[in-house]
Design an enzyme around this catalytic site. Structure first.
Site, PDB file in Angstrom:
ATOM      1  N   TRP A 153       0.828  -1.208   0.000  1.00 25.15           N
ATOM      2  CA  TRP A 153       0.000   0.000   0.000  1.00 25.15           C
ATOM      3  C   TRP A 153       0.860   1.256   0.000  1.00 25.15           C
ATOM      4  O   TRP A 153       0.660   2.166  -0.810  1.00 25.15           O
ATOM      5  CB  TRP A 153      -0.934   0.016   1.217  1.00 25.15           C
ATOM      6  CG  TRP A 153      -1.773   1.254   1.304  1.00 25.15           C
ATOM      7  CD1 TRP A 153      -3.002   1.459   0.748  1.00 25.15           C
ATOM      8  CD2 TRP A 153      -1.423   2.498   1.955  1.00 25.15           C
ATOM      9  NE1 TRP A 153      -3.450   2.733   1.023  1.00 25.15           N
ATOM     10  CE2 TRP A 153      -2.507   3.393   1.759  1.00 25.15           C
ATOM     11  CE3 TRP A 153      -0.320   2.935   2.682  1.00 25.15           C
ATOM     12  CZ2 TRP A 153      -2.509   4.689   2.262  1.00 25.15           C
ATOM     13  CZ3 TRP A 153      -0.313   4.236   3.188  1.00 25.15           C
ATOM     14  CH2 TRP A 153      -1.407   5.089   2.973  1.00 25.15           C
ATOM     15  N   TYR A 185       1.282   4.099  -2.947  1.00 30.01           N
ATOM     16  CA  TYR A 185       0.937   5.487  -2.634  1.00 30.01           C
ATOM     17  C   TYR A 185       2.095   6.425  -2.989  1.00 30.01           C
ATOM     18  O   TYR A 185       1.895   7.492  -3.587  1.00 30.01           O
ATOM     19  CB  TYR A 185       0.594   5.598  -1.152  1.00 30.01           C
ATOM     20  CG  TYR A 185       0.116   6.965  -0.711  1.00 30.01           C
ATOM     21  CD1 TYR A 185      -1.178   7.394  -1.003  1.00 30.01           C
ATOM     22  CD2 TYR A 185       0.948   7.825   0.005  1.00 30.01           C
ATOM     23  CE1 TYR A 185      -1.627   8.640  -0.597  1.00 30.01           C
ATOM     24  CE2 TYR A 185       0.500   9.072   0.421  1.00 30.01           C
ATOM     25  CZ  TYR A 185      -0.780   9.466   0.116  1.00 30.01           C
ATOM     26  OH  TYR A 185      -1.223  10.704   0.524  1.00 30.01           O
ATOM     27  N   ASP A 217      -6.357  -0.153  -0.042  1.00 26.47           N
ATOM     28  CA  ASP A 217      -6.814   1.043   0.665  1.00 26.47           C
ATOM     29  C   ASP A 217      -8.280   0.881   1.078  1.00 26.47           C
ATOM     30  O   ASP A 217      -9.142   0.590   0.250  1.00 26.47           O
ATOM     31  CB  ASP A 217      -6.656   2.265  -0.243  1.00 26.47           C
ATOM     32  CG  ASP A 217      -6.952   3.562   0.491  1.00 26.47           C
ATOM     33  OD1 ASP A 217      -6.000   4.181   0.966  1.00 26.47           O
ATOM     34  OD2 ASP A 217      -8.136   3.937   0.589  1.00 26.47           O
TER      35      ASP A 217
END
Length: 313
Positions: A257, A261, A277
């Site tokens: 994640w 990002y 997410d």
């Protein structure tokens, strides 16, 4: 670069090089303003709302009509303000001691505000999915907010793991107050801008427990700072999204994640997609409120390539 210098000096850069003006400093009391174009439409409200919700106290002050922050490049410290302008432009006002850094500053501003995107082409592609079509129609000109600095964004991302945006922003503010360098520019202080973001060197070996940092995040941030000190280009471009994510995941405390990002906002990878997410899974719930799993969401997102980052926003 040429267009911006033409705006500022009414002559091309080579004329400045011949006269030596390009080596002069604007000083901390002066400022330059440039207009930066984009392809319309541009959803200013969305991007400024995103940045305002994540504004770090002391570093950023964001309102509906302007974005202001402190900046640091090398030994230079300064301030920039970005606000909407007429004719498909944003106006950037930069206060920085050396004009040599202006092209780098402008390039970063363009990344933060995603000025190179073609929203019509992206929107047309994403609208082929009936799930996304009404969302694209409701927010034409949506952009992916970028980041001023890779290390700063990675710190933000690690702080944001498994906690709310506001809680992560509060932790970042404490980090800045404890370890960030104070800025002395009166124009910055008048706007509530007091510090520049801590450097990796300042956080290596710092006692992060003193600001109430959970142990796991202390370890992750210390490891990240040491890695960036050892390799300042760690957030540089890679040959592919997969390579970029693999490189980021090799760092302690950075999982899938967080890597996606960072790739989305700092590396400007338009196909980056943090499928795990919770907000994305909630947004894709079916009519009975059942959320897809990360794997199911990832499978659905195949039709959004190569613009999955824009689909996420």
């Amino acid at each position: 670069f040429n267009e911006i210098f033409q705006q500022l000096y009414k002559r091309p850069p080579k004329a400045l090089r011949r006269t030596g003006l390009a080596d002069e400093s604007v000083g901390t009391t002066g400022a330059v303003a440039v207009k930066l174009g984009y392809r319309a439409p541009y959803d200013w409200d969305s991007i400024v709302s995103f940045l305002r919700a994540r504004a770090i106290p002391g570093i950023e002050v964001v309102s509906r009509s302007r974005y202001a922050r402190t900046i640091a490049i090398g030994d230079g410290r300064g301030v920039l303000v970005v606000e909407p302008a007429e004719r498909n432009c944003l106006k950037a006002t930069v206060r920085f001691p050396n004009l040599r850094n202006l092209p780098a500053i402008i390039a970063r501003i363009r990344r933060v505000f995603d000025l190179a995107a073609d929203p019509l082409a992206i929107g047309a592609h994403l609208s082929q999915d009936p799930v996304l079509a009404p969302l694209v129609a409701a927010r034409p000109g949506l952009r992916v907010p970028g980041a001023w600095d890779g290390f700063e964004l990675a710190v933000r991302a690690i702080l944001g793991q498994q906690i709310t945006v506001s809680a992560a922003t509060s932790l970042a503010g404490k980090l800045v107050l404890s370890y960030g360098e104070k800025i002395a520019d009166p124009a910055a202080l008048d706007q509530g801008l007091t510090h520049v973001f801590p450097t990796p060197q300042q956080l290596v070996g710092a006692d992060l427990a003193a600001i109430g940092m959970p142990k796991a995040r202390q370890t992750a941030l210390s490891s990240l700072a040491a890695a960036v000190v050892a390799d300042p280009l760690i957030f540089g471009p890679r040959r592919s999204l997969d390579e970029a994510v693999a490189q980021l995941r090799s760092l302690a405390g950075i999982g899938e994640w967080t890597a996606q990002y960072i790739a989305m906002r700092e590396l400007r990878e338009p196909d980056a997609f943090p499928a795990a997410d919770i907000g994305l899974m909630r947004a894709m719930s079916d009519g009975s409120g059942v959320r897809p799993s990360p794997a199911e969401l990832l499978a659905h997102a195949e039709r959004w390539r190569p613009w999955r980052a824009y689909a996420a926003l």
